[in-house]
Design an enzyme around this catalytic site. Structure first.
Site, PDB file in Angstrom:
ATOM      1  N   HIS A  72       5.653 -83.033  45.452  1.00 56.04           N
ATOM      2  CA  HIS A  72       5.140 -84.152  44.621  1.00 56.04           C
ATOM      3  C   HIS A  72       4.395 -84.982  45.396  1.00 56.04           C
ATOM      4  O   HIS A  72       3.387 -85.380  44.969  1.00 56.04           O
ATOM      5  CB  HIS A  72       6.443 -84.937  44.335  1.00 56.04           C
ATOM      6  CG  HIS A  72       7.083 -84.047  43.188  1.00 56.04           C
ATOM      7  ND1 HIS A  72       7.804 -84.486  42.095  1.00 56.04           N
ATOM      8  CD2 HIS A  72       7.090 -82.768  42.717  1.00 56.04           C
ATOM      9  CE1 HIS A  72       8.330 -83.767  41.125  1.00 56.04           C
ATOM     10  NE2 HIS A  72       7.884 -82.583  41.573  1.00 56.04           N
ATOM     11  N   VAL A  76       1.058 -86.329  44.476  1.00 58.07           N
ATOM     12  CA  VAL A  76       0.622 -87.578  44.180  1.00 58.07           C
ATOM     13  C   VAL A  76       0.111 -88.548  44.922  1.00 58.07           C
ATOM     14  O   VAL A  76      -0.195 -89.666  44.760  1.00 58.07           O
ATOM     15  CB  VAL A  76       2.038 -88.152  43.746  1.00 58.07           C
ATOM     16  CG1 VAL A  76       1.995 -89.398  43.172  1.00 58.07           C
ATOM     17  CG2 VAL A  76       2.590 -87.036  42.630  1.00 58.07           C
ATOM     18  N   SER A  79       2.810 -90.077  50.467  1.00 54.40           N
ATOM     19  CA  SER A  79       3.558 -89.127  51.246  1.00 54.40           C
ATOM     20  C   SER A  79       4.837 -89.866  52.047  1.00 54.40           C
ATOM     21  O   SER A  79       5.012 -90.993  52.246  1.00 54.40           O
ATOM     22  CB  SER A  79       2.654 -88.638  52.300  1.00 54.40           C
ATOM     23  OG  SER A  79       2.475 -89.331  53.225  1.00 54.40           O
ATOM     24  N   PRO A 117       2.330 -80.724  37.823  1.00 56.99           N
ATOM     25  CA  PRO A 117       2.122 -79.732  36.681  1.00 56.99           C
ATOM     26  C   PRO A 117       3.454 -79.797  35.872  1.00 56.99           C
ATOM     27  O   PRO A 117       4.579 -79.819  36.254  1.00 56.99           O
ATOM     28  CB  PRO A 117       1.951 -78.385  37.297  1.00 56.99           C
ATOM     29  CG  PRO A 117       2.154 -78.451  38.774  1.00 56.99           C
ATOM     30  CD  PRO A 117       2.345 -80.151  39.159  1.00 56.99           C
ATOM     31  N   HIS A 147      10.327 -71.668  43.964  1.00 56.01           N
ATOM     32  CA  HIS A 147      11.419 -71.612  42.742  1.00 56.01           C
ATOM     33  C   HIS A 147      12.522 -70.449  43.277  1.00 56.01           C
ATOM     34  O   HIS A 147      13.425 -70.007  42.305  1.00 56.01           O
ATOM     35  CB  HIS A 147      10.918 -71.661  41.523  1.00 56.01           C
ATOM     36  CG  HIS A 147      10.362 -72.799  41.001  1.00 56.01           C
ATOM     37  ND1 HIS A 147       9.561 -72.904  39.956  1.00 56.01           N
ATOM     38  CD2 HIS A 147      10.008 -73.888  41.723  1.00 56.01           C
ATOM     39  CE1 HIS A 147       9.082 -74.095  39.815  1.00 56.01           C
ATOM     40  NE2 HIS A 147       9.270 -74.609  40.808  1.00 56.01           N
ATOM     41  N   ASP A 189      16.289 -69.242  40.437  1.00 54.00           N
ATOM     42  CA  ASP A 189      16.293 -67.832  40.895  1.00 54.00           C
ATOM     43  C   ASP A 189      17.739 -67.035  40.548  1.00 54.00           C
ATOM     44  O   ASP A 189      18.661 -67.351  41.318  1.00 54.00           O
ATOM     45  CB  ASP A 189      15.870 -67.453  42.316  1.00 54.00           C
ATOM     46  CG  ASP A 189      16.067 -66.003  42.935  1.00 54.00           C
ATOM     47  OD1 ASP A 189      16.401 -65.082  42.107  1.00 54.00           O
ATOM     48  OD2 ASP A 189      15.651 -66.054  44.035  1.00 54.00           O
TER      49      ASP A 189
HETATM   50  C1  HEM Z   1       3.498 -74.080  39.370  1.00 51.37           C
HETATM   51  C2  HEM Z   1       3.618 -75.366  39.157  1.00 51.37           C
HETATM   52  C3  HEM Z   1       5.116 -75.803  39.040  1.00 51.37           C
HETATM   53  C4  HEM Z   1       5.774 -76.125  38.115  1.00 51.37           C
HETATM   54  C5  HEM Z   1       5.531 -76.334  36.463  1.00 51.37           C
HETATM   55  C6  HEM Z   1       6.989 -76.862  38.541  1.00 51.37           C
HETATM   56  C7  HEM Z   1       7.953 -77.406  37.652  1.00 51.37           C
HETATM   57  C8  HEM Z   1       9.611 -77.854  38.145  1.00 51.37           C
HETATM   58  C9  HEM Z   1      10.425 -78.070  37.633  1.00 51.37           C
HETATM   59  C10 HEM Z   1      10.199 -78.465  35.925  1.00 51.37           C
HETATM   60  C11 HEM Z   1      11.581 -77.964  38.203  1.00 51.37           C
HETATM   61  C12 HEM Z   1      13.081 -78.717  37.860  1.00 51.37           C
HETATM   62  C13 HEM Z   1      13.178 -80.034  37.844  1.00 51.37           C
HETATM   63  C14 HEM Z   1      14.500 -80.515  36.909  1.00 51.37           C
HETATM   64  O1  HEM Z   1      14.734 -79.873  35.951  1.00 51.37           O
HETATM   65  O2  HEM Z   1      14.961 -81.502  37.472  1.00 51.37           O
HETATM   66  C15 HEM Z   1      11.417 -77.806  39.538  1.00 51.37           C
HETATM   67  C16 HEM Z   1      12.201 -77.487  40.658  1.00 51.37           C
HETATM   68  C17 HEM Z   1      11.634 -77.329  41.739  1.00 51.37           C
HETATM   69  N1  HEM Z   1      10.380 -77.112  42.282  1.00 51.37           N
HETATM   70 FE1  HEM Z   1       8.667 -76.735  41.011  1.00 51.37          FE
HETATM   71  N2  HEM Z   1       7.174 -76.581  39.885  1.00 51.37           N
HETATM   72  C18 HEM Z   1       6.066 -76.134  40.198  1.00 51.37           C
HETATM   73  C19 HEM Z   1       5.482 -75.817  41.496  1.00 51.37           C
HETATM   74  C20 HEM Z   1       6.267 -75.947  42.667  1.00 51.37           C
HETATM   75  C21 HEM Z   1       5.903 -76.087  44.134  1.00 51.37           C
HETATM   76  C22 HEM Z   1       4.377 -75.804  44.475  1.00 51.37           C
HETATM   77  C23 HEM Z   1       6.599 -76.460  45.045  1.00 51.37           C
HETATM   78  C24 HEM Z   1       6.951 -76.386  46.137  1.00 51.37           C
HETATM   79  C25 HEM Z   1       6.024 -75.886  47.279  1.00 51.37           C
HETATM   80  C26 HEM Z   1       8.115 -76.515  43.924  1.00 51.37           C
HETATM   81  C27 HEM Z   1       9.272 -76.652  44.623  1.00 51.37           C
HETATM   82  C28 HEM Z   1      10.431 -76.832  43.596  1.00 51.37           C
HETATM   83  C29 HEM Z   1      11.790 -76.765  44.216  1.00 51.37           C
HETATM   84  C30 HEM Z   1      12.365 -76.596  45.533  1.00 51.37           C
HETATM   85  C31 HEM Z   1      12.446 -77.048  42.940  1.00 51.37           C
HETATM   86  C32 HEM Z   1      14.010 -77.418  43.017  1.00 51.37           C
HETATM   87  C33 HEM Z   1      14.501 -78.591  43.370  1.00 51.37           C
HETATM   88  C34 HEM Z   1      15.956 -79.023  43.348  1.00 51.37           C
HETATM   89  O3  HEM Z   1      16.852 -78.073  43.022  1.00 51.37           O
HETATM   90  O4  HEM Z   1      16.538 -80.177  43.427  1.00 51.37           O
HETATM   91  N3  HEM Z   1       7.702 -76.285  42.844  1.00 51.37           N
HETATM   92  N4  HEM Z   1       9.767 -77.351  39.615  1.00 51.37           N
END
Ligand code: HEM
Ligand SMILES: *[C@@H]1O[C@H](CO)[C@@H](O)[C@H](O)[C@H]1NC(C)=O
Ligand SMILES: *[C@@H]1O[C@H](CO)[C@@H](O)[C@H](O)[C@H]1NC(C)=O
Length: 269
Positions: A72, A76, A79, A117, A147, A189
């Site tokens: 993020h 955004v 940093s 996104p 993810h 996952d």
């Molecule tokens: C491809 C576009 C992406 C979308 C649409 C997306 C969307 C999301 C959403 C909706 C969540 C769950 C948030 C919630 O319900 O609280 C999430 C979790 C997460 N995302 Fe993404 N994400 C994307 C790409 C990425 C990228 C590029 C990274 C890191 C390099 C990332 C890392 C994570 C991680 C680690 C979590 C888990 C966070 C937690 O357990 O607290 N995501 N993402």
């Protein structure tokens, strides 16, 4: 840092301690480099690494939350600091260029909403959202492999789970059962929720993607072949992921006298 109650409070506490430490270290220089703190704070990397390592071993979710924060922040333009996270969950390691400063403008909720996104995007929307930041579709697929760890709240993905057709029926039933309380969180996952591996891509082949945006990467479109490739080649996923993370860490960074070092990382000074 020994006892953690909930993810959000421990994450805040962790950022606070790390921020305080780096503030006290009082480092300043002109540009990003892997050796940014080489003379002024030679131990900084081992300190961060061990702080992150112990935080993650106390609570696996911590690593996921920190990783998402980094994503993020880079998108955004507000940093904090890059961290060694992935390595403690078995993932690849890479060299982080240090010296990133904080944005002098407040990172607002609308900044986040406009730059991060949405999980409702289709594959073309995902491709263009990353391409706006200079990433290829292949890099987008690799970065989405994040993810492989972490969790999402039920309200984020229930529209897909309840209504879409490209979903495995037993995965659908078990996910719905976990979401009887819609404020719950479910692992992104389903196969190996806390290890950094390529099971995320195998899930997609089996229609077990949790978010709409996850399953979009394997839904008859242009990214199917890359998902298939990563699902059977863990080494290429790790290499491509590490390289894309380096690229993400270098996104329009604020260095030298641009931006600021926040005294409170949650708001501009
Ligand atoms: C491809 C576009 C992406 C979308 C649409 C997306 C969307 C999301 C959403 C909706 C969540 C769950 C948030 C919630 O319900 O609280 C999430 C979790 C997460 N995302 Fe993404 N994400 C994307 C790409 C990425 C990228 C590029 C990274 C890191 C390099 C990332 C890392 C994570 C991680 C680690 C979590 C888990 C966070 C937690 O357990 O607290 N995501 N993402
Ligand atoms: C990021 O912040 C810098 C300095 O505050 C500013 O010059 C730049 O335009 C910002 N970039 C975006 C995409 O907001
Ligand atoms: C993807 O989403 C965009 C924006 O919502 C829409 O205009 C486009 O038609 C969609 N593409 C496909 C193939 O569904």
């Amino acid at each position: 840092m020994a006892s953690f109650k909930s993810s959000s409070s421990s994450l805040t506490a962790f950022k606070f301690h790390l921020g305080l430490f780096l503030l006290l270290a009082g480092c300043a220089s002109a540009q990003l480099s892997t050796n940014f703190y080489g003379t002024s704070c030679p131990n900084v990397l081992s300190v961060i690494k061990s702080a992150v390592g112990s935080a993650v071993s106390n609570e696996a979710r911590m690593g996921a939350s920190l990783l998402r924060l980094h994503f993020h922040d880079c998108f955004v333009n507000a940093s904090y600091l890059p961290f060694f996270i992935i390595t403690s969950l078995g993932g690849p390691s890479w060299q982080v260029r240090l010296g990133r400063r904080d944005s002098a403008t407040a990172g607002s909720v609308s900044d986040v909403n406009n730059n991060v996104p949405s999980p409702a995007l289709n594959v073309s929307g995902l491709i263009s959202s990353f391409s706006n930041k200079g990433f290829t579709a292949k890099e987008m697929v690799a970065l989405s492999g994040s993810h492989t760890i972490g969790q999402a709240r039920c309200t984020t993905f229930l529209p897909r789970i309840n209504n879409e057709n490209n979903i495995d029926s037993s995965f659908k039933a078990s996910t719905q059962a976990q979401c009887q309380d819609t404020t719950s969180f479910v692992p992104l996952d389903v196969t190996s929720p806390t290890s950094f591996d390529n099971a995320y891509y195998r899930n997609l082949l089996n229609q077990k993607g949790l978010l709409h945006s996850d399953q979009q990467l394997f839904s008859g479109g242009s990214t199917d072949a890359q998902v298939r490739a990563y699902s059977s080649n863990q080494a290429s996923f790790r290499t491509d992921f590490a390289n894309a993370m380096i690229k993400m860490g270098n996104l329009s960074p604020l260095t030298g006298t641009n931006g600021q070092i926040r005294t409170n990382c949650r708001k501009a000074n």
